[in-house]
Design a protein around this motif. Structure first.
Motif, PDB file in Angstrom:
ATOM      1  N   THR A   1      16.816 -14.370   5.444  1.00 18.73           N
ATOM      2  CA  THR A   1      15.910 -13.780   6.431  1.00 18.73           C
ATOM      3  C   THR A   1      16.758 -13.496   7.656  1.00 18.73           C
ATOM      4  N   THR A   2      17.115 -12.234   7.847  1.00 18.23           N
ATOM      5  CA  THR A   2      18.008 -11.847   8.934  1.00 18.23           C
ATOM      6  C   THR A   2      17.212 -11.212  10.066  1.00 18.23           C
ATOM      7  N   VAL A   3      17.468 -11.679  11.287  1.00 20.70           N
ATOM      8  CA  VAL A   3      16.819 -11.144  12.480  1.00 20.70           C
ATOM      9  C   VAL A   3      17.905 -10.630  13.412  1.00 20.70           C
ATOM     10  N   VAL A   4      17.827  -9.352  13.770  1.00 21.70           N
ATOM     11  CA  VAL A   4      18.848  -8.702  14.585  1.00 21.70           C
ATOM     12  C   VAL A   4      18.231  -8.235  15.901  1.00 21.70           C
ATOM     13  N   ASN A   5      18.803  -8.686  16.994  1.00 22.41           N
ATOM     14  CA  ASN A   5      18.373  -8.276  18.329  1.00 22.41           C
ATOM     15  C   ASN A   5      19.278  -7.126  18.776  1.00 22.41           C
ATOM     16  N   THR A   6      18.708  -5.939  19.003  1.00 21.11           N
ATOM     17  CA  THR A   6      19.543  -4.788  19.333  1.00 21.11           C
ATOM     18  C   THR A   6      18.756  -3.727  20.094  1.00 21.11           C
ATOM     19  N   HIS A   7      19.490  -2.840  20.765  1.00 19.64           N
ATOM     20  CA  HIS A   7      18.883  -1.618  21.316  1.00 19.64           C
ATOM     21  C   HIS A   7      19.657  -0.399  20.829  1.00 19.64           C
ATOM     22  N   ASP A   8      20.505  -0.601  19.817  1.00 19.54           N
ATOM     23  CA  ASP A   8      21.352   0.452  19.272  1.00 19.54           C
ATOM     24  C   ASP A   8      20.575   1.258  18.223  1.00 19.54           C
ATOM     25  N   MET A   9      20.245   2.505  18.545  1.00 20.28           N
ATOM     26  CA  MET A   9      19.464   3.325  17.629  1.00 20.28           C
ATOM     27  C   MET A   9      20.195   3.586  16.320  1.00 20.28           C
ATOM     28  N   ASN A  10      21.524   3.684  16.357  1.00 18.86           N
ATOM     29  CA  ASN A  10      22.267   3.886  15.125  1.00 18.86           C
ATOM     30  C   ASN A  10      22.048   2.717  14.167  1.00 18.86           C
ATOM     31  N   SER A  11      22.090   1.493  14.705  1.00 16.19           N
ATOM     32  CA  SER A  11      21.857   0.307  13.885  1.00 16.19           C
ATOM     33  C   SER A  11      20.434   0.285  13.351  1.00 16.19           C
ATOM     34  N   ILE A  12      19.497   0.633  14.211  1.00 14.08           N
ATOM     35  CA  ILE A  12      18.083   0.626  13.830  1.00 14.08           C
ATOM     36  C   ILE A  12      17.834   1.573  12.656  1.00 14.08           C
ATOM     37  N   LEU A  13      18.412   2.772  12.738  1.00 15.93           N
ATOM     38  CA  LEU A  13      18.205   3.762  11.687  1.00 15.93           C
ATOM     39  C   LEU A  13      19.033   3.477  10.443  1.00 15.93           C
ATOM     40  N   GLU A  14      20.092   2.713  10.595  1.00  6.74           N
ATOM     41  CA  GLU A  14      20.975   2.396   9.469  1.00  6.74           C
ATOM     42  C   GLU A  14      20.425   1.264   8.609  1.00  6.74           C
ATOM     43  N   ILE A  15      19.971   0.161   9.243  1.00  3.80           N
ATOM     44  CA  ILE A  15      19.634  -1.036   8.458  1.00  3.80           C
ATOM     45  C   ILE A  15      18.260  -1.624   8.791  1.00  3.80           C
ATOM     46  N   GLY A  16      17.433  -0.892   9.546  1.00  2.00           N
ATOM     47  CA  GLY A  16      16.156  -1.454   9.982  1.00  2.00           C
ATOM     48  C   GLY A  16      15.095  -1.493   8.900  1.00  2.00           C
ATOM     49  N   ASP A  17      15.123  -2.557   8.077  1.00  4.12           N
ATOM     50  CA  ASP A  17      14.102  -2.702   7.026  1.00  4.12           C
ATOM     51  C   ASP A  17      12.728  -2.972   7.634  1.00  4.12           C
ATOM     52  N   ARG A  18      12.691  -3.853   8.627  1.00  2.00           N
ATOM     53  CA  ARG A  18      11.470  -4.128   9.385  1.00  2.00           C
ATOM     54  C   ARG A  18      11.842  -4.155  10.864  1.00  2.00           C
TER      55      ARG A  18
ATOM     56  N   HIS B   1       8.104   5.974  21.553  1.00  2.00           N
ATOM     57  CA  HIS B   1       8.569   7.376  21.546  1.00  2.00           C
ATOM     58  C   HIS B   1       9.567   7.601  22.674  1.00  2.00           C
ATOM     59  N   ASP B   2       9.252   7.115  23.867  1.00  2.00           N
ATOM     60  CA  ASP B   2      10.149   7.276  25.012  1.00  2.00           C
ATOM     61  C   ASP B   2      11.464   6.543  24.783  1.00  2.00           C
ATOM     62  N   PHE B   3      11.396   5.336  24.200  1.00  2.00           N
ATOM     63  CA  PHE B   3      12.593   4.544  23.914  1.00  2.00           C
ATOM     64  C   PHE B   3      13.486   5.268  22.912  1.00  2.00           C
ATOM     65  N   VAL B   4      12.894   5.775  21.835  1.00  2.00           N
ATOM     66  CA  VAL B   4      13.657   6.476  20.804  1.00  2.00           C
ATOM     67  C   VAL B   4      14.282   7.743  21.365  1.00  2.00           C
ATOM     68  N   CYS B   5      13.506   8.501  22.121  1.00  2.00           N
ATOM     69  CA  CYS B   5      14.012   9.761  22.676  1.00  2.00           C
ATOM     70  C   CYS B   5      15.149   9.524  23.659  1.00  2.00           C
ATOM     71  N   ALA B   6      15.027   8.482  24.474  1.00  2.00           N
ATOM     72  CA  ALA B   6      16.071   8.174  25.449  1.00  2.00           C
ATOM     73  C   ALA B   6      17.372   7.840  24.743  1.00  2.00           C
ATOM     74  N   ASN B   7      17.298   7.032  23.681  1.00  2.00           N
ATOM     75  CA  ASN B   7      18.495   6.673  22.924  1.00  2.00           C
ATOM     76  C   ASN B   7      19.065   7.866  22.194  1.00  2.00           C
ATOM     77  N   THR B   8      18.191   8.665  21.575  1.00  2.00           N
ATOM     78  CA  THR B   8      18.649   9.833  20.828  1.00  2.00           C
ATOM     79  C   THR B   8      19.258  10.867  21.762  1.00  2.00           C
ATOM     80  N   LEU B   9      18.647  11.058  22.936  1.00  2.00           N
ATOM     81  CA  LEU B   9      19.159  12.014  23.910  1.00  2.00           C
ATOM     82  C   LEU B   9      20.557  11.621  24.359  1.00  2.00           C
ATOM     83  N   ALA B  10      20.751  10.348  24.647  1.00  2.00           N
ATOM     84  CA  ALA B  10      22.070   9.890  25.082  1.00  2.00           C
ATOM     85  C   ALA B  10      23.116  10.141  23.999  1.00  2.00           C
TER      86      ALA B  10
END
Length: 252
Positions: A190-207, A234-243
């Motif tokens: 049971t892995t829990v990852v604390n992050t704000h990295d959108m690349n990581s979220i889209l790469e391995i974010g099962d839940r 939506h604002d969080f995702v867009c801000a990360n994607t925009l950057a």
């Protein structure tokens, strides 16, 4: 499985977590995401027992943390692996000594058994031929790999990663993400990852659980996060994607 039930946490009258409920499943990368100051680090510290919630409870399997005695908490601690943000390797110890360190406290294994287990873990994270090197002789990515090897040294059921890609270049970050995901599935952790990295979220974010101002506003996975019904997400995702897009456009 880890079950969080209605936990809240305040500091000096300021509520940091507000009635958080979430379930973290085995064999999956369960991600805590949100902007800086959202409460995700406080949630992680409550999960691993560095803090206690003011209300609510956290269960590991069928055991509630609030009902565990000292012996039960020590038994749980042996079953938890932690990858710290800065790897947190001991500068005075070699690579293999760093990986062996938790075994000295939580096992009665012989020196040979500890060394054999450490070498196995280092092989799992593809760190070969560096047993006698010191952390300052390794790259940032290699230090993270050694940190992961130490985190899985006791064959834990639970793995916690705090900003695992902090300070790494994009390519190395992807390698670390995939390593964490592969080990999670191989060992059914049971892995829990604390992050704000959108690349990581889209790469391995099962839940994925999105925290905003101390509240869990959205839960989903990497396939649904790009079409959120939650405006704050939506604002969080867009801000990360925009950057990310600005950086990529600048480098073309």
């Amino acid at each position: 499985m880890i079950k969080v039930e209605n936990i809240s946490k305040s500091f000096d009258g300021v509520q940091v977590l507000k009635d958080i409920s979430v379930t973290y499943e085995p064999g999956k990368c369960n991600m805590i995401i949100g902007a800086s100051g959202s409460g995700k680090t406080v949630l992680l510290k409550n999960l691993i027992g560095l803090m206690e919630p003011d209300s609510g409870d956290i269960s590991y399997g069928d055991m509630k943390m609030s009902q565990m005695d000292y012996k039960a908490k020590m038994s749980l601690r042996k079953n938890i692996g932690i990858l710290f943000q800065g790897s947190a390797l001991f500068d005075f110890a070699t690579v293999i000594e760093n990986v062996m360190f938790p075994m000295e406290f939580f096992t009665d294994w012989s020196e040979a058994e500890r060394r054999e287990r450490a070498q196995y873990c280092l092989e799992k994270v593809n760190v070969i031929g560096s047993d006698d090197k010191y952390p300052n002789e390794l790259s940032g990515g290699m230090q993270k790999r050694v940190g992961i090897a130490r985190a899985i040294a006791l064959n834990p059921s639970y793995l916690f990663c705090d900003e695992p890609n902090s300070g790494l270049d994009p390519y190395t970050s992807i390698l670390i993400d995939r390593l964490i995901s592969d080990l999670t599935k191989e060992f059914n952790m049971t892995t829990v990852v604390n992050t704000h990295d959108m690349n990581s979220i889209l790469e391995i974010g099962d839940r994925i659980g999105f925290i905003h101002k101390g509240q869990m506003l959205w839960q989903g996975d990497k396939n649904t996060i790009l079409q959120p019904s939650c405006q704050e997400l939506h604002d969080f995702v867009c801000a990360n994607t925009l950057a990310r897009n600005i950086i990529e456009a600048t480098n073309r």
